[in-house]
Write an enzyme that holds these catalytic residues in place. Sequence first.
Site, PDB file in Angstrom:
ATOM      1  CG  ASP A 189      -9.791  -0.356   4.550  1.00  0.00           C
ATOM      2  OD1 ASP A 189      -9.495  -0.629   3.368  1.00  0.00           O
ATOM      3  OD2 ASP A 189      -9.057  -0.616   5.515  1.00  0.00           O
ATOM      4  CD  GLN A 219      -3.373  -4.438   6.550  1.00  0.00           C
ATOM      5  OE1 GLN A 219      -3.311  -3.476   5.803  1.00  0.00           O
ATOM      6  NE2 GLN A 219      -3.926  -5.590   6.191  1.00  0.00           N
ATOM      7  CE  LYS A 265      -3.699  -2.610   2.142  1.00  0.00           C
ATOM      8  NZ  LYS A 265      -4.463  -3.024   3.298  1.00  0.00           N
TER       9      LYS A 265
END
Length: 301
Positions: free
Chosen positions: A116, A93, A49
């Site tokens: 997200d 994460q 990422k």
Amino acid sequence: MPQLLHGNPVRDVILEECRKRIGGLSRAPGLAVVLVGDDPASAVYVRGKVKACEDLGIYSEKLTPPASVTTGELLDLVDRLNQRPEVDGILVQMPLPPHVDTKRVLLAVKPEKDVDGFHPCNVGRLVTGRPGPQPCTPAGILRLLHHYQIPIAGRHAVVVGRSDIVGKPAAMLLLQEHATVTICHSRTPDLAAVCRQADLLVAAIGRPAMVTREYIKPGATVIDVGINRIDVRREAARIYGGSPDKMAAFDRNGSVLVGDVHPLDVAEQAGAYTPVPGGVGPLTIAMLMANTIAAAEKGLS
Ligand code: NDP
């Protein structure tokens, strides 16, 4: 011969759009990635990422609290990121250590910075068909289907898996595009028979090569979300029928990646399918970049 739905060309289109959109902004978008502890798989995902941000010119910042971090400390960290105007997106994460209250942490991320699409506000937007950040992997699947002009409306889509990250949002997006959607999970009786009805089968299970021939209607489109690392040679040989190429790859790397769909069976049964690796995988990070840019565009407008 079935059509192979490769992810890389779709990823390239998305990233090209991202570059153009970044060019129209008054400053670089910013993404903060919170990586708790030292889980090697999470570290690999986060590295990917951060690298994608660097390649595009998105400012990124990695925060690495130790595995012993408390829920309270993480909430403070997220709150500080929420306050910073140059941070457009915040990604925590997953998975978090078991002692951390994951739901509280995800709820703490400002919905505008939730790249997200996991915040309940954004889940609500998705379910009610309002614009907002969509979870990256399911959004990537839809981009892939559009790119290859796979029809969705009126088709029967069966999604195996009901996680908040993949299965449920993928089902919602397919429903919005007028598929008739069935969601299956570990308690679904006679799963193979249900899957065999699918014109469009999405496997997001986390079980290597579980979806075999008898799950796949001949000619169906099969989207394999699973990423499973096989590090037992005998198991790799069984799944790949001893394929010399795959076994050479195993011997080079000490493992191979296998999806949730049996790679040989899908090639025989499906009309179109995503390979593993190289199918859905490349799209997740590309959609994260797109969500970060969208957050910056909104913040700067
Ligand atoms: P989860 O473990 O959160 O969910 C798995 C789902 O599969 C659950 O709903 C579970 O059912 C269901 N399931 C498990 N076993 C069976 C079974 N025997 N029969 C039917 N259903 C079953 O996984 P994720 O959704 O997070 O991920 C799924 C896969 O996708 C994984 O392989 C993961 O690595 C991969 N992945 C890939 C990404 C990418 O970028 N390509 C991104 C995210 C994930 P139940 O709810 O009843 O337990």
